[in-house]
Design an enzyme around this catalytic site. Structure first.
Site, PDB file in Angstrom:
ATOM      1  N   ARG A   1       0.844  -1.204   0.000  1.00 60.65           N
ATOM      2  CA  ARG A   1       0.000   0.000   0.000  1.00 60.65           C
ATOM      3  C   ARG A   1       0.877   1.251   0.000  1.00 60.65           C
ATOM      4  NH1 ARG A   1      -3.684  -3.464   3.314  1.00 60.65           N
ATOM      5  NH2 ARG A   1      -2.463  -3.044   5.168  1.00 60.65           N
TER       6      ARG A   1
ATOM      7  N   PHE B   1     -10.929  -4.843  -5.918  1.00 65.05           N
ATOM      8  CA  PHE B   1     -10.994  -5.665  -4.698  1.00 65.05           C
ATOM      9  C   PHE B   1     -10.552  -4.785  -3.513  1.00 65.05           C
ATOM     10  CE2 PHE B   1      -9.666  -8.305  -8.326  1.00 65.05           C
ATOM     11  CZ  PHE B   1     -10.681  -9.236  -8.395  1.00 65.05           C
TER      12      PHE B   1
ATOM     13  N   ASP C   1     -15.548  -3.105  -5.146  1.00 62.82           N
ATOM     14  CA  ASP C   1     -15.674  -4.334  -4.348  1.00 62.82           C
ATOM     15  C   ASP C   1     -17.083  -4.862  -4.536  1.00 62.82           C
ATOM     16  OD1 ASP C   1     -13.742  -5.476  -1.818  1.00 62.82           O
ATOM     17  OD2 ASP C   1     -15.818  -6.197  -1.888  1.00 62.82           O
TER      18      ASP C   1
ATOM     19  N   ASP D   1      -5.873  -6.614  -6.304  1.00 58.23           N
ATOM     20  CA  ASP D   1      -5.528  -7.352  -5.076  1.00 58.23           C
ATOM     21  C   ASP D   1      -6.656  -8.333  -4.747  1.00 58.23           C
ATOM     22  OD1 ASP D   1      -4.254  -8.164  -2.773  1.00 58.23           O
ATOM     23  OD2 ASP D   1      -5.079  -6.536  -1.562  1.00 58.23           O
TER      24      ASP D   1
ATOM     25  N   CYS E   1      -2.210 -13.723  -3.479  1.00 58.77           N
ATOM     26  CA  CYS E   1      -1.955 -14.122  -2.083  1.00 58.77           C
ATOM     27  C   CYS E   1      -2.121 -15.635  -1.933  1.00 58.77           C
ATOM     28  CB  CYS E   1      -2.874 -13.380  -1.121  1.00 58.77           C
ATOM     29  SG  CYS E   1      -4.604 -13.731  -1.397  1.00 58.77           S
TER      30      CYS E   1
END
Ligand code: SAH
Length: 401
Positions: free
Chosen positions: A214, A230, A252, A302, A342
């Site tokens: 970030r 996201f 989102d 992300d 991730c």
């Protein structure tokens, strides 16, 4: 006396490299009747002592190692030491960043398999995800109380992996705060305030692991029109807005996440017309924007974890390629893409290949100008490469070759 576990020939190799897992297939013989989570001694095929760890009869990972030292007892002092060492290792990063939210224990990487502990202001959140971690809960919690006097502790052991260990989900307070309804705290991340709800938020409440990414996004943001896909609590957007982004569009699928993101922007006085919140499925919205000919200077991708098992890897690659291709098509010439995975099972090389394939499909030339990874309070122990799960690439994207 602890139960004794003997391994099949040559199955001691990973333990000799200090990797902390013993799989069920590696076991030849069990002497004694170890209960769920109890400490057992592990020996090679010839009877040489190797390590001691927690027994988990329901899991494929049958033993998770606590110690490679024969003389070490797995008692209160052991957990006190592990917690104190983990805190000491992070002290530099905490002080340097002025952090009030950080991960104290990152499971295997901190020598405490199955244990996650995050700190949010004066609140600690713990996840006990393995049979051994659950068995030792009293020692872990007592250790935390001693190391952080006056802090409160909330448990978020509501993760699916507990099922594989034969454990039920557990959530709730482990201490008695004056106002148990109040499960929110505000943490500071490089000068930005973020509201975290430890009872309702994802994981232990927040994605602490993306802190450095970030901050990186903030460094690229000045003067740019940014699409933050996201967005969850909107924290990428906060860093971009604070660092002079011209506009940020947060996307989102969850209304609740967008509301939290709006709240965080208000909290930092970074709201206004140039910050947008769009409730949409990213996969669909990127296509709609492409049809509309919309363009951005910078796009952040992300997504949540796409891969839970090896069987899902091919499908996940398709998903990552799709959003990366679409994002590259929406970038202005020379635009910046920050793209993440991730999923631990998606290895760094494979992720880079997927992004390259996406560039080819988009007919764009992508240059990797920076690599990102999980923040340093989520360290990757060199003896536990599985600890490397969060990968990011910053790409500068040219119009064509
Ligand atoms: N970037 C965030 C973390 C993202 S978590 C941070 O730094 O904190 C992933 C988010 O993606 C969740 O908020 C989830 O609601 C959202 N999400 C999952 N699938 C989605 C989809 N198909 N389209 C849009 N949002 C999605």
């Amino acid at each position: 006396m602890s139960a004794q576990i003997f391994l099949n020939p040559s199955r001691e190799k990973s333990l000799l490299r200090k990797h902390p897992w013993v799989f069920s297939k590696a076991i030849k013989q069990i002497k004694g009747k170890p209960g769920i989570g109890e400490t057992v001694d592990i020996f090679d095929n010839k009877g040489n002592w190797l390590a001691k760890g927690a027994y988990s009869p329901a899991s494929q990972i049958r033993i998770r190692v606590w110690s490679f030292d024969k003389n070490e007892q797995i008692d209160q002092a052991f957990f006190d030491k592990k917690l104190a060492n983990a805190k000491a290792r992070r002290q530099f990063f905490i002080e340097q960043g002025g952090l009030t939210g950080y991960r104290l224990i990152a499971g295997e990487s901190d020598g405490l398999p199955g244990v996650t502990i995050d700190c949010y202001d004066n609140l600690l959140v713990c996840q006990l995800l393995s049979a051994g971690a659950d068995f030792q809960r009293l020692a872990i919690i007592n250790g935390l109380k001693a190391l952080y006097p006056g802090y409160h502790i909330y448990e978020r052991s509501d993760v699916d992996v507990r099922k594989k260990e034969g454990l039920e989900p557990v959530t709730g307070w482990l201490t008695s705060p004056d106002n148990p309804e109040d499960t929110s705290r505000v943490i500071s991340e490089y000068g930005i305030d973020i509201k975290v709800d430890v009872a309702a938020g994802h994981k232990t409440g927040f994605y602490l692991d993306q802190r450095e990414s970030r901050a990186a996004a903030g460094r690229y943001a000045k003067g740019k029109d940014i699409l933050n896909c996201f967005s969850y609590t909107g924290t990428f957007s906060l860093h971009c807005a604070k660092n002079g982004a011209k506009s940020v569009t947060n996307v989102d699928v969850s209304e609740q996440a967008l509301n939290l993101a709006k709240e965080n922007h208000l909290l930092n006085e970074l709201d206004g017309e140039h910050i947008q919140f769009v409730k949409a499925d990213v996969f669909k919205l990127l296509r709609t924007y492409r049809e509309q000919g919309k363009q951005f200077d910078m796009i952040i991708l992300d997504p949540p974890k796409f891969v839970e098992s090896k069987a899902q890897l091919t499908g996940a690659c398709r998903g990552y390629k799709d959003i990366n291709m679409l994002a590259m098509q929406l970038l202005k010439p020379g635009g910046i893409l920050l793209t993440f995975s991730c999923s631990g099972l998606m290895e760094a090389n494979l992720f880079q290949k997927v992004v390259s394939d996406a560039a080819l499909d988009a007919n764009k030339q992508a240059f990797i100008v920076e690599r990102l990874q999980q923040a340093p309070d989520h360290p990757i122990a060199a003896n536990y490469p599985e600890g490397y799960y969060l990968k990011g690439l910053v790409c500068q994207v040219n119009q064509s070759f």
